[in-house]
Design a protein around this motif. Structure first.
Motif, mmCIF file in Angstrom:
data_model
loop_
_atom_site.group_PDB
_atom_site.id
_atom_site.type_symbol
_atom_site.label_atom_id
_atom_site.label_comp_id
_atom_site.label_asym_id
_atom_site.label_seq_id
_atom_site.Cartn_x
_atom_site.Cartn_y
_atom_site.Cartn_z
ATOM 1 N N ASN A 5 -15.683 69.004 6.800
ATOM 2 C CA ASN A 5 -14.437 68.832 5.323
ATOM 3 C C ASN A 5 -14.103 68.605 3.937
ATOM 4 O O ASN A 5 -12.443 68.653 3.658
ATOM 5 N N ARG A 42 -22.742 72.119 13.578
ATOM 6 C CA ARG A 42 -20.848 72.411 14.026
ATOM 7 C C ARG A 42 -19.982 71.934 12.921
ATOM 8 O O ARG A 42 -20.199 71.931 12.381
ATOM 9 N N GLY A 43 -19.176 73.120 13.256
ATOM 10 C CA GLY A 43 -18.213 73.692 11.451
ATOM 11 C C GLY A 43 -18.930 73.809 10.818
ATOM 12 O O GLY A 43 -20.349 74.575 10.673
ATOM 13 N N THR A 60 -19.287 64.975 9.160
ATOM 14 C CA THR A 60 -18.531 66.264 8.674
ATOM 15 C C THR A 60 -17.300 66.678 9.196
ATOM 16 O O THR A 60 -15.868 67.108 8.787
ATOM 17 N N HIS A 61 -16.533 66.440 10.726
ATOM 18 C CA HIS A 61 -15.738 66.619 11.606
ATOM 19 C C HIS A 61 -14.373 65.609 10.961
ATOM 20 O O HIS A 61 -13.856 64.856 12.128
ATOM 21 N N ASP A 101 -10.941 65.428 8.578
ATOM 22 C CA ASP A 101 -9.923 66.512 8.362
ATOM 23 C C ASP A 101 -8.790 65.559 7.446
ATOM 24 O O ASP A 101 -8.319 64.619 8.644
#
Ligand code: FAD
Length: 417
Positions: free
Chosen positions: A69, A111-112, A410-411, A413
């Protein structure tokens, strides 16, 4: 004998009036959030002035973990490619619980994108992309009062008595925010915890791979993450050993080293023993704004608002304070830019009556996001600190519900600038 004052009150007032400056958008605080906000506004063609109390850029503070993010924001600010050059990507979490009956360990893929940046790199990269003269150092704001009864604009007083009028005021001045006080926010609370963080250099390369170790044992929590092939970031959190033991940083370091020697592998002990002294930060309290306050507080007063830690300081339990501050910057600049009209010479101008509405939209957009992050961070802090089975169960339920362990937060935007 009574000494006469060299200037009368009227003369002093006159002198101050002459010093008074008038600005459009004033940002108090030139940390991560203040610089990101100034840069985001600059990218949208809106000028601002950052007032920072330090005499230079505050680059201390070791490292900062930036998750996916945060990278979305750095992309929007146009500085992601440059910062990626400074830090390697981390691909796995290695979670280890050291117990008497044997160690338990779990590997969780990241992830990310996750990288640990030097704070210095982040701060300097943002600062050099802001027009020169837009950051004023050595400017400590001590008092703020409204410019008029409608709260359109604010009047700021500095430590040396100068007066600055701002059409719009953004408080990015951290957990002990003078702007938050002006908005009427309750001061943040703190957990008495001891946390040391910094980084260690491995001139011949470190052997840890792209893995973030999170080691928990008997009241000790160690985090270790590579930044580059020769630089490793770490934190050590321990139970607070009492006020006396924390007065001398050398004693603190010796105390922690002893605890690590008792409980951790040589690898961890050596990492801490060989740390770069310039990077070391010792905290004895972890500040946080409780999630219910984040959910309910009034974060705007007329044309003044807050962002970053001033709005939602949350401790470092989920490593999101900095990235959330970056998100604030983009959302706030986007809202203000929508309210700005293009004036002569292509320069964008903000009318006071539209600034308040833009700030209200910003607060609305951010509230649920930062309340969720604050709740997750608070819950992780409680989970680590509590001895009550009931509280633990409640915390575990919240963590499962919000997907904290799988880093659901964290996912996110926050969108385009
Ligand atoms: C130990 C620790 C580890 C962390 N790890 C992570 C992590 O891994 N990832 C992450 O995303 N976040 C992390 N965080 C959180 C992150 O560091 C903060 O959320 C972030 O720095 C907040 O930025 P800010 O600009 O809002 O506040 P600050 O960084 O506190 O900046 C405030 C600025 O305002 C200035 N200022 C204050 N008062 C005044 C005044 N009256 N007048 C003028 N200037 C003023 C200060 O000098 C300072 O420069 C961590 C925090 C801690 C404590």
């Amino acid at each position: 004998m009574k000494m006469r004052e060299p200037f009368s009150r009227h003369q002093r007032q006159l002198g101050r009036d002459m010093e008074e400056e008038v600005h459009g958008i004033v940002i108090v605080g030139g940390g991560i959030c203040g610089l990101a906000t100034a840069l985001a506004l600059h990218r949208k063609g809106i000028p601002s002035l950052v007032l920072e109390k330090s005499e230079t850029l505050r680059t201390a503070g070791g490292s900062i973990g930036v998750h996916a993010n945060g990278w979305c924001v750095l992309e929007q600010l146009g500085i992601a490619p440059e910062l990626r050059e400074t830090a390697d990507v981390v691909t796995e979490f290695h979670d280890v619980w050291q117990q008497e009956q044997g160690n338990k360990s779990v590997v969780v893929p990241v992830r990310g994108e996750l990288r640990w940046l030097k704070r210095k790199d982040l701060i300097e990269t943002m600062a050099k992309n802001i027009p020169s003269g837009a950051i004023r150092f050595g400017c400590h704001i001590t008092k703020i009062h409204p410019a008029n009864p409608e709260n359109h604009g604010a009047v700021l007083t500095t430590l040396d008595g100068s007066v600055i009028r701002a059409k719009a005021l953004i408080g990015c001045d951290g957990s002990n925010s003078v702007v938050a006080k002006y908005l009427g926010l309750t001061p943040p609370r703190s957990f008495p915890r001891m946390l040391l963080r910094g980084f260690t250099r491995y001139p011949h390369g470190h052997p840890f791979g792209p893995h973030f170790l999170r080691l928990r044992c008997n009241g000790l929590f160690v985090g270790r993450s590579p930044m580059t092939d020769q630089l490793v970031s770490f934190f050590v959190a321990v139970w607070h050993p009492g006020a006396d033991a924390t007065k001398d940083p050398r004693a603190v370091r010796a105390f922690v080293l002893e605890r690590l020697r008792e409980q951790c592998s040589d690898e961890v002990v050596e990492m801490f023993r060989d740390l770069d002294p310039e990077s070391l930060i010792v905290l004895t309290r972890i500040w946080y704004r409780p999630p219910w306050q984040v959910l309910l507080s009034g974060f705007r007063r007329g044309t003044a608002t807050v962002a970053g830690d001033a709005m939602h300081v949350m401790g470092s339990y989920i490593g999101q304070g900095g990235s959330a501050a970056l998100e604030d910057a983009v959302v706030l600049a986007r809202c203000l830019s929508r309210a700005a009209a293009t004036g002569g010479g292509g320069r964008r101008e903000l009318r006071e009556e539209r600034i308040g509405a833009a700030m209200a939209a910003y607060v609305r957009e951010r509230r649920l996001r930062v309340a969720r992050l604050s709740l997750e961070s608070f819950t992780m802090g409680m989970l680590w600190a509590t001895k009550s089975l009931l509280t633990r169960l409640a915390c575990l339920a919240i963590v499962a519900l919000l997907g904290t362990n799988t880093l659901g937060h964290t996912h996110y935007d926050c969108g385009r600038l």
